[in-house]
Design an enzyme around this catalytic site. Structure first.
Site, PDB file in Angstrom:
ATOM      1  N   ASP A   6      47.116  31.357  45.311  1.00  0.00           N
ATOM      2  CA  ASP A   6      46.796  29.986  44.906  1.00  0.00           C
ATOM      3  C   ASP A   6      46.762  29.912  43.384  1.00  0.00           C
ATOM      4  OD1 ASP A   6      44.460  31.453  44.551  1.00  0.00           O
ATOM      5  OD2 ASP A   6      43.150  29.787  45.059  1.00  0.00           O
TER       6      ASP A   6
ATOM      7  N   SER B  18      41.320  25.992  41.278  1.00  0.00           N
ATOM      8  CA  SER B  18      41.828  26.778  42.405  1.00  0.00           C
ATOM      9  C   SER B  18      43.092  26.162  42.999  1.00  0.00           C
ATOM     10  CB  SER B  18      40.715  26.926  43.440  1.00  0.00           C
ATOM     11  OG  SER B  18      41.063  27.844  44.440  1.00  0.00           O
TER      12      SER B  18
END
Length: 441
Positions: free
Chosen positions: A234, A98
């Site tokens: 992200d 992530s």
């Protein structure tokens, strides 16, 4: 006691160190495949240099368990979730950490229903980890670009037809991550004039001074390109933050407000309720009260959000970090979809994002992280309960304190909201000083 492999968002660590070493990753892949039964597992991941090696490890273990593998290559996390249901697969695995730096990586497990697996499945894997029969170091995988095409078609079909973003200029920070190959194609295909930065991943620059954790870049880029709004995702593109034409950042709370207001006005928000976590600002509840929309609070993490949404029959939910879920459109957070949906509201209304967000008034808030050497039960940390109680007495009903550990990093997080920014900063310091003295590294 053996540490748990899984945190709040899968399994995550520095690549090559437990549990992101080959034996553990392959054991997890093997056990997950056995739990899934016969069928196909979909693999995908972000742009980290370690992705290809980890997916090779997983492919070998999955095949050893008797399942087939299809690889989507570099794709956002929500693409794997979508493809699992679209293709009728037995499950999926996303290789991503992530928003973490490139040195980290992780494994996220997707069930046959397209949702992240329940913690009971992760526990079952941990209970069976010794069942892994070690096989080859890794298999070669053939990526199927057409799988990403199907995902992008799905995103476009989720929005109004006929170039719904026509007339908008959109700036995008792709975080040198999973969205990099697709951002311009998606937004331009929807009719927008698109300017993209941080879309040249090299395996080591994912999230590096860019993306949704470095919002100064998209704010400046949006202004420099004269864009109507900016989008920063992200690394695995399951979350997005936006900014208006002036560069003002719109976090997940503001995006929830804009989307909930839009849906409620069209009677498309069942029960006139949304889900937000304990980290969401008190201003979200106050802003939505005007439209008779209620906020249901839950614990931190997108899996917690989705669990409450499914249980309560709520369509929309999300986190302040920009991780929004719309169960009418997908099973997990999707940064590209969130951004496109908000941009479509802007285009259809003819009003700038700044105007659409004007009804949201944020309570002063501060959030500090304290790196800790161990995660002791917070209630057992000497002096901490007293420090928190003192702050709560001062705030009364005009604010709140939230103290928790990160689920993915060795961090204690202290969040305070109240009527005065300077004072809550001081109050936060009184709590973090205790944490640093007792647990700090």
């Amino acid at each position: 006691m053996t540490p748990r492999l899984f945190g709040t968002d899968g399994m995550r660590a520095v690549f090559g160190t437990p549990p992101l070493d080959r034996p553990t990753v392959q054991a997890v892949g093997y056990c997950f495949a056995r739990l899934c039964g016969d069928g196909v597992l979909i693999l995908g991941g972000d742009t980290r240099a370690s992705r290809a090696e980890i997916t090779g490890w997983l492919a070998a273990a999955i095949r050893a368990a008797g399942c087939e593998v299809r690889s989507a290559g570099v794709v956002p996390t929500p693409a794997v979730a979508y493809l699992v249901t679209e293709l009728g697969a037995a499950g999926g695995i996303v290789v991503s950490a992530s928003h973490n730096p490139y040195t980290d990586n992780g494994v996220k497990l997707i069930g046959a229903d397209g949702f992240k697996v329940d913690p009971s499945v992760e526990q079952a894997i941990e209970d069976r980890i010794a069942d892994w029969v070690r096989g080859s170091a890794g298999d070669q995988l053939h990526d199927e670009p057409e799988l990403a095409d199907r995902y992008l078609d799905h995103l476009a079909a989720s929005l109004p037809p006929n170039r719904p973003l026509a007339g908008l200029r959109i700036a995008v920070d792709a975080a040198n991550g999973a969205a990099a190959p697709y951002a311009e194609r998606l937004f331009a295909g929807l009719g927008a004039d698109c300017a993209v930065t941080c879309d040249r991943p090299d395996g080591r620059n994912i999230n590096l001074d860019c993306g949704s954790t470095c919002t100064g870049r998209i704010a400046a880029f949006t202004r420099a390109t004269g864009s109507d709004l900016g989008v920063a995702v992200d690394g695995d593109a399951d979350r997005a933050l936006l900014c208006d034409h002036r560069g003002r950042i719109c976090d997940g709370d503001i995006l929830l407000y804009v989307r909930a207001t839009h849906l409620a006005a069209r009677d498309e928000l069942p029960g006139r309720r949304i889900v937000a976590t304990t980290m969401s600002n008190m201003g979200l509840e106050k802003a939505l009260e005007a439209g008779n929309v209620d906020v249901v609070r839950c614990g931190v993490g997108d899996r917690e959000v989705v669990e409450v949404m499914r249980r309560e029959g709520i369509r929309l939910g999300g986190e302040q970090s920009g991780h929004l879920v719309d169960l009418e459109l997908g099973t997990t957070g999707d940064g590209l979809l969130t951004a496109a949906a908000v941009a479509a509201i802007v285009a259809a209304s003819g009003r700038p994002l700044a105007d659409l967000a004007a009804g949201f008034r944020r309570f002063p808030q501060t959030l500090r992280n304290v790196r800790v050497r161990e995660k002791q039960p917070l209630e057992s940390v000497p002096g901490l309960s007293e420090a928190v109680a003192s702050v709560e007495r001062e705030l009364g009903t005009s604010g709140r304190v939230l103290l928790r550990y990160s689920g993915t990093e060795a961090l204690a997080r202290v969040m305070i909201e109240g009527p005065d920014q300077a004072r809550i900063e001081e109050l936060c310091g009184s709590i973090t000083s205790v944490l640093e003295a007792e647990l700090g590294t």
